[in-house]
Design a protein around this motif. Structure first.
Motif, short mmCIF file in Angstrom:
data_model
loop_
_atom_site.label_atom_id
_atom_site.label_comp_id
_atom_site.label_asym_id
_atom_site.label_seq_id
_atom_site.Cartn_x
_atom_site.Cartn_y
_atom_site.Cartn_z
N ALA A 7 0.69 -1.14 0.06
CA ALA A 7 -0.12 0.04 -0.09
C ALA A 7 0.88 1.21 -0.02
O ALA A 7 0.45 2.40 -0.63
CB ALA A 7 -0.91 0.12 1.19
N PHE A 8 1.87 1.38 0.76
CA PHE A 8 2.99 2.31 0.76
C PHE A 8 3.39 2.61 -0.56
O PHE A 8 3.62 3.80 -1.08
CB PHE A 8 3.93 2.38 1.89
CG PHE A 8 4.97 3.35 2.06
CD1 PHE A 8 4.49 4.43 2.61
CD2 PHE A 8 6.23 3.32 1.54
CE1 PHE A 8 5.42 5.41 2.69
CE2 PHE A 8 7.23 4.32 1.56
CZ PHE A 8 6.76 5.42 2.04
N GLU A 9 4.06 1.56 -1.07
CA GLU A 9 4.72 1.71 -2.59
C GLU A 9 3.38 2.12 -3.47
O GLU A 9 3.90 3.07 -4.32
CB GLU A 9 5.06 0.35 -2.81
CG GLU A 9 6.43 -0.16 -1.84
CD GLU A 9 7.65 0.85 -2.08
OE1 GLU A 9 7.76 1.26 -3.16
OE2 GLU A 9 8.19 1.13 -0.95
N THR A 10 2.25 1.74 -3.41
CA THR A 10 1.40 2.01 -4.31
C THR A 10 1.06 3.48 -4.23
O THR A 10 0.85 4.21 -5.27
CB THR A 10 0.06 1.22 -4.32
OG1 THR A 10 0.43 -0.16 -4.48
CG2 THR A 10 -1.13 1.62 -5.33
N GLY A 11 0.96 3.73 -2.80
CA GLY A 11 0.70 5.28 -2.71
C GLY A 11 1.72 6.26 -3.22
O GLY A 11 1.38 7.17 -3.93
N LYS A 12 3.06 5.94 -3.11
CA LYS A 12 3.98 6.72 -4.05
C LYS A 12 4.01 6.66 -5.39
O LYS A 12 4.09 7.94 -6.04
CB LYS A 12 5.43 6.18 -3.53
CG LYS A 12 5.75 6.16 -2.10
CD LYS A 12 7.18 6.07 -1.75
CE LYS A 12 7.71 4.69 -2.45
NZ LYS A 12 9.12 4.58 -2.10
N ALA A 13 3.67 5.58 -5.75
CA ALA A 13 3.33 5.76 -7.52
C ALA A 13 2.26 6.23 -7.86
O ALA A 13 2.05 7.09 -8.80
CB ALA A 13 3.10 4.19 -7.84
N MET A 14 0.96 6.23 -7.08
CA MET A 14 -0.17 6.91 -7.21
C MET A 14 -0.38 8.44 -7.39
O MET A 14 -0.91 9.01 -8.32
CB MET A 14 -1.13 6.43 -6.05
CG MET A 14 -2.59 6.99 -6.28
SD MET A 14 -3.71 6.15 -4.96
CE MET A 14 -2.76 6.90 -3.32
N LYS A 15 1.05 8.82 -6.67
CA LYS A 15 0.95 10.40 -6.79
C LYS A 15 1.37 10.93 -8.21
O LYS A 15 1.07 12.01 -8.49
CB LYS A 15 1.87 10.86 -5.79
CG LYS A 15 1.47 10.60 -4.22
CD LYS A 15 2.19 11.00 -3.12
CE LYS A 15 1.71 10.82 -1.91
NZ LYS A 15 2.72 11.13 -0.85
N LYS A 16 1.90 9.98 -8.90
CA LYS A 16 2.37 10.34 -10.24
C LYS A 16 1.45 9.91 -11.27
O LYS A 16 1.71 10.60 -12.29
CB LYS A 16 3.92 9.76 -10.51
CG LYS A 16 4.93 10.09 -9.40
CD LYS A 16 5.99 9.25 -9.77
CE LYS A 16 7.17 9.24 -8.54
NZ LYS A 16 8.42 8.42 -8.73
N ASP A 17 0.38 9.29 -11.03
CA ASP A 17 -0.37 8.93 -11.90
C ASP A 17 -2.06 9.08 -11.61
O ASP A 17 -2.56 8.38 -10.77
CB ASP A 17 -0.06 7.08 -12.13
CG ASP A 17 -0.96 6.70 -13.55
OD1 ASP A 17 -1.86 7.18 -14.01
OD2 ASP A 17 -0.78 5.50 -13.90
N PRO A 18 -2.78 9.90 -12.30
CA PRO A 18 -3.98 10.26 -12.13
C PRO A 18 -5.13 9.20 -12.18
O PRO A 18 -5.92 8.81 -11.29
CB PRO A 18 -4.50 11.53 -12.97
CG PRO A 18 -3.12 11.65 -13.68
CD PRO A 18 -2.05 10.71 -13.31
N LEU A 19 -4.64 8.24 -13.20
CA LEU A 19 -5.73 7.26 -13.30
C LEU A 19 -5.41 5.85 -12.19
O LEU A 19 -6.38 5.62 -11.78
CB LEU A 19 -5.13 6.45 -14.69
CG LEU A 19 -6.02 4.92 -14.94
CD1 LEU A 19 -7.42 5.36 -15.21
CD2 LEU A 19 -5.48 4.25 -16.40
N LEU A 20 -4.21 5.99 -11.70
CA LEU A 20 -3.81 5.05 -10.58
C LEU A 20 -4.51 5.45 -9.42
O LEU A 20 -5.29 4.59 -8.48
CB LEU A 20 -2.46 4.63 -10.41
CG LEU A 20 -1.93 3.52 -9.22
CD1 LEU A 20 -2.54 2.37 -9.85
CD2 LEU A 20 -0.53 3.71 -9.35
N GLN A 21 -4.59 6.78 -9.18
CA GLN A 21 -5.44 7.66 -8.28
C GLN A 21 -6.71 7.14 -7.92
O GLN A 21 -7.47 6.90 -7.22
CB GLN A 21 -4.92 9.06 -8.14
CG GLN A 21 -5.75 9.73 -7.29
CD GLN A 21 -5.11 9.48 -5.73
OE1 GLN A 21 -4.18 9.64 -5.43
NE2 GLN A 21 -6.20 9.42 -4.68
#
Length: 75
Positions: A12-26
């Protein structure tokens, strides 16, 4: 060795970091969060409903192994 909880927390932490860079992932993460919250609410509601005997249909405690009214073994 990491336990399951620790692995999920790390993912979840790693996904959170990546999510900030990708609006679709958010958006996907937000949908997943809503789904999990909805499931949890439904589960809590289901747990709060009184349990009934399969045979006599009278209310029984979730702690009972046998119906106090008719003696049927509860599942």
């Amino acid at each position: 060795m990491l336990g399951l909880f620790d692995k999920v927390k790390k993912a979840a932490f790693e996904t959170g970091k990546a999510m900030k860079k990708d609006p679709l992932l958010q958006k996907v993460a937000d949908n997943l969060k809503e789904t999990v919250q909805s499931f949890a609410e439904g589960y809590r509601e289901r747990q709060d409903q009184p349990k009934h005997c399969q045979k006599c249909e009278k209310p029984v405690s979730s702690k009972d192994n046998f119906c106090p009214h008719c003696g049927t073994k509860l599942e």
